[in-house]
Structures are given as C-alpha cells and as structure tokens.
Scaffold this active site. Sequence first.
Site, PDB file in Angstrom:
ATOM      1  N   CYS A  64       0.840  -1.208   0.000  1.00 60.92           N
ATOM      2  CA  CYS A  64       0.000   0.000   0.000  1.00 60.92           C
ATOM      3  C   CYS A  64       0.869   1.250   0.000  1.00 60.92           C
ATOM      4  CB  CYS A  64      -0.926  -0.010   1.223  1.00 60.92           C
ATOM      5  SG  CYS A  64      -1.989   1.429   1.294  1.00 60.92           S
ATOM      6  N   CYS A  84      -0.690   4.200   2.016  1.00 60.65           N
ATOM      7  CA  CYS A  84      -0.546   4.127   3.477  1.00 60.65           C
ATOM      8  C   CYS A  84       0.900   4.361   3.898  1.00 60.65           C
ATOM      9  CB  CYS A  84      -0.946   2.754   4.015  1.00 60.65           C
ATOM     10  SG  CYS A  84      -2.491   2.123   3.405  1.00 60.65           S
ATOM     11  N   ASP A  85       1.817   3.643   3.272  1.00 62.33           N
ATOM     12  CA  ASP A  85       3.177   3.561   3.797  1.00 62.33           C
ATOM     13  C   ASP A  85       4.179   4.429   3.052  1.00 62.33           C
ATOM     14  OD1 ASP A  85       2.021   1.627   5.397  1.00 62.33           O
ATOM     15  OD2 ASP A  85       2.580  -0.010   4.073  1.00 62.33           O
TER      16      ASP A  85
END
Length: 539
Positions: free
Chosen positions: A364, A367-368
């Site tokens: 992701c 997200c990261d």
Amino acid sequence: MMQDTMDTPQSDMASDAYLKQLKATFEQMPNDIVLYLFTAKGHEDAFTHANRQVIRAFRELSAKITLQEYDLDHELAKKWNITSSPTLLIAPEQYSIRWLGAPMGEEARTFLELLILVGLGKSQLSDQSLNVIKKIDSPRNVKVFVSPTCPYCPQQAVNAVKAAIELPQFVSLEIIDIQSEPELANQYAAQSVPQAFANDVLIGQGAQPEEVFVLSLQKLETRTIFIPDSDAELVETDLLIVGGGPAGLTAGIYAVRSGLRAAVVEREALGGQIATTPIVENYPGFTSVGGKTLVDIMVSHALQYVQIFQGEAVVDLQPDKPIGVLTTRRKFLTKSVLLATGATHRHLNVRGESRLSGRGVSYCSTCDGPLFRGKKVVMVGGGNSAVTEALHLFHMGVDVTLIHRRDKLRAQDFLAKQLADSNIPVLWDTAIEEIRGEERVEEILLVNNKTNQTDTFKTDGVFIAIGYSPALELAEKLGVEVNEDGYIKHDGKHRTNVPGVYSAGDVEGGYKQIVTASGQGAGAAMTIFEDLINPYWLN
Ligand code: NAP
C-alpha cells in the site's frame, strides 16, 4: 437549466447540516473533554501547528472541549512522563490516552470518534467484545502506529481507544504518528501502518474487526478470527451484501431503491482497492480525483439508502432457507447474498517477503509511502497499479525504481508516458529472487530474465503491485463454482450455481475497473430484485 450562482452549492448545504448535527451531538454529552498539549519550548514544528489547527476546529464545535498547553519541562509533563513533542493527552484524569504527533488527514476521523466516546464516557464496544475484554485483569500498554494517509488506520486506532475507555484501570494507549516518531517506529521496526502492539507484543498488523482486536489484546497474540457467542444479535434482510467496494455499495443503493431490505458488511476499509488508489482519472464525472475522496462520496451516497456494518467480518455462511450469515458480531437471516468480496493483492512468494512484511515490504503505497520520503524503494509490477503508485511515490519525494519482469508495460499508454516523462528508472526483464534484511529490508537479489545474471540492489523498501486474486473464501464455504480463470462462475446475470447467492465486481473477473464493478453491482441488485419477486428456483 443553468445553476443560479446565488444558490448555496449542495455540498456546502450537506456539510452545514453535518456540522449542525455534530454540534448537537457534543451539546448532549455529559462530560467535558479536557485536552493537554505538550510541546518543546519555542519549537513550532508542522505537527504542533497541525495539532493547534485541528483542535481549534473541534473546539468551534463545542465549548465542552478545552485545551491547555504546556512546555515539556512543566511539572505536569514529569507527572505524566511526557518526553516527546508534540504529545496530546486526552482527558488524562480519567483515561490514559495519548497522541504522539497530530490527528491529521485520515486520523481526524479517529480523533472525532475519540472525542465523542470521551464526551459520552462510554466505550461503545459491542456485547461480544465486552464479554472478552472483561477477562483482562492485568495491564496492557498499547501502541498503535498510524499515518495520516492510511484509510485502514482509524478502524484499528478506534478499537484501541474503545479498549482504553472501557478498562482505564488496565489499558493505556499511545496513538503514534509514524512520521512524527520515526525513531520509535524504527525501534518497533514498524514500517507499515496500522500496527498494534500490547506490552511490546505485535497483536495486529492491518485493521482488525473490533472483536478480533479485543481478543488479540486479551490473549496478547495476533488473532485472526472471532466466533461470536450464541446470543449474537439477529438481523433479517432480503439481501445481504458482503463487501463494501464499488460493486457492493452500488448494489446497496439499487437494492434499497427497489424496495429490498438490504445491508452491507465490510470487514476493512470501505471502498476496497479504491481507498488506497492515489489518483483515479477514468471514472466518468471526475477528470482526476483522489481514490479516498471518491470512496467518501460513494459511501455518503450509499448511506442515504443502505445500512453499512463496517469493521465486521463474515465468519460463516449456511446455504439454508433463509441463508444464515454469521459475522464477528451478529447473525443475519437473509433471502439472498451478494458476494462482492473483491480481490486481495498478490504476493511475490519469494524468500523474505512475508518475514519482512510491514518491515519495508508493503502492498500500500498510499498508506506507507510517506515513511519512505527521501529514501530508496522499488516498485514491483508493470500494470496500471504499479505505474500509478510509482508515480505517486515519486511525486511525494521517494527515490523509486520500477522493476518489471518483461520489456513492455501492461499499463495504459497514458500512464506509461507519464512514467517515462518523470524519468523514473525502470529495471526491465527483471525479477526479485529474494528480499533480504535482518530487522527491515536492506537489499534485494535480482535476476535478469533474459540473461539469468543475478545482482543485488540496495533498497529501503519493496512495494509490490502485481495484481489481485479473487477473494473466494466465502464462495468456497457456500459451494459456489468458479470458472477456468478462477473467478466466480455466473449465468451472465450474476446468479451463481447456489440458489439465492449472487456475485459482482472483481470477484467475478472481467475488466476490473471501478466503473465496471459499479455496473456489476447495479446489475446484480436488479437481478436479485426480479428473482425475489419471481423466484427462478421455484419455476
Ligand atoms: P494487472 O493489470 O494484473 O498487472 C499486474 C502486473 O504485475 C503485470 O505487469 C504483471 O506482469 C505483473 N506480475 C504479475 N505477477 C507477477 C509476479 N509474480 N512477479 C512479477 N510481476 C508480476 O494488475 P494491476 O496493475 O493491479 O491492475 C488490476 C486491475 O485494476 C486492472 O484491470 C487495471 O486496469 C485496474 N487498474 C486501473 C487503474 C487505472 O485505470 N488508472 C489503476 C489501477 C488499477 P506481466 O505484464 O508480465 O503479466
């Protein structure tokens, strides 16, 4: 007809109504909400600034929210053992809940829920969760690592907030913004979010349904499944939709508008894959829109019609009449089920991948990605996802190299051109053989598919976007047949071989676009309506 420019736009009216409703909610709350912000003297960083801005916005909603600010060398900082700037304490006289960083972006949702629960003085845990949490009789020091761009994080952070409110004598909580506290994240080797630790033991990677989180907290180990007690609440529906992506949400709108009693169950973030798609440029009506923004629009539309049970996982289905569907929280008795379960990201299946997942291996980038600003990563894959996400990482200041197993991209030309224009390096005809590192990713072993030559490549992160496999677990439980490509087999009108069970979206295969998934959801809902009026299985 042209819009009268003096009219208030619909979206403004909707947000005014929402703010009014929020104000009324806070007014009715029995408790004041006292916030303490601790910062380093004379040090105004982005997180401190964001804290003040967010808190100011919430304070405008209610006089019950008050803020007191102190320097880190104040005696209260010593009393509460605060060493990090900024640290936000929430109602410290009642609970042990602190925020390291600031509730920005997606995390504003967590913060809002936190304020409401503190204002109410109630955890609002489900009965099933309460049955488990009452077994905890010793301290749990919980840390949840989050990031403002992670749509999965609020679910896990709110789970932990509820536990801290329910059991203040045992549960202390730190919500940690991974960008504000990189050293702490490093210490826990937490390089993906959300990650939850209790007493320094990893109890959850990713968002867990509430009951699964509470069970993991009680057992002090990662649990993945929770079977509710036999007294679980019973709900009757005409249609139960499993999956809250574009197919499931659209089916919900169509079904309820047709007059069916319908509900959607989703175990993770609503929106499915779109929730983590950085930018969508091919959904009609939007030339360019953030994936999460599109999800928020779809969800608020769907909520006008259909009840959505988010954070609830289906654990069992019985193809009786009515069909029984057991979730982590309740039991549905339903005339029909729509499987809109989507697809799960594929794994490379190479050495080191699962061991270093969350330690530099990520699926992701939304997200990261921010954790890798200024660092070196690789993006694996040659499709639309890999190219879109490589561009996203590049634009946020990550040094990204694309690795593709062939010498031609599968991605659309439009994206391939953007990739070339941005000068993102590409390693063609290359595969990853191994991901290496002790605590976190350090290097990868590469092989050239044409020459068989191997090489090592130093990298801090490995982002993997090599497509998706249909999520068939529930279909298999029901005895639903799949086609030769491994997707759910249906009759062209979304009926599977099991009477009363239908499919829509990526689990059916096909073009796998947001717009086609929505179309499949609408089609399935219309078939289901027809079938319930005139059951084909009785003919
Ligand atoms: P995809 O189109 O299936 O592409 C997967 C890519 O990963 C391919 O390039 C494939 O290589 C590679 N790959 C597969 N298995 C691999 C392995 N074991 N090792 C190394 N590489 C591997 O998947 P996607 O990009 O996630 O897209 C999925 C669907 O979503 C598609 O229908 C896509 O159109 C849609 N989507 C659309 C957009 C958009 O329109 N902007 C954005 C994202 C996704 P080969 O090429 O050699 O097979």
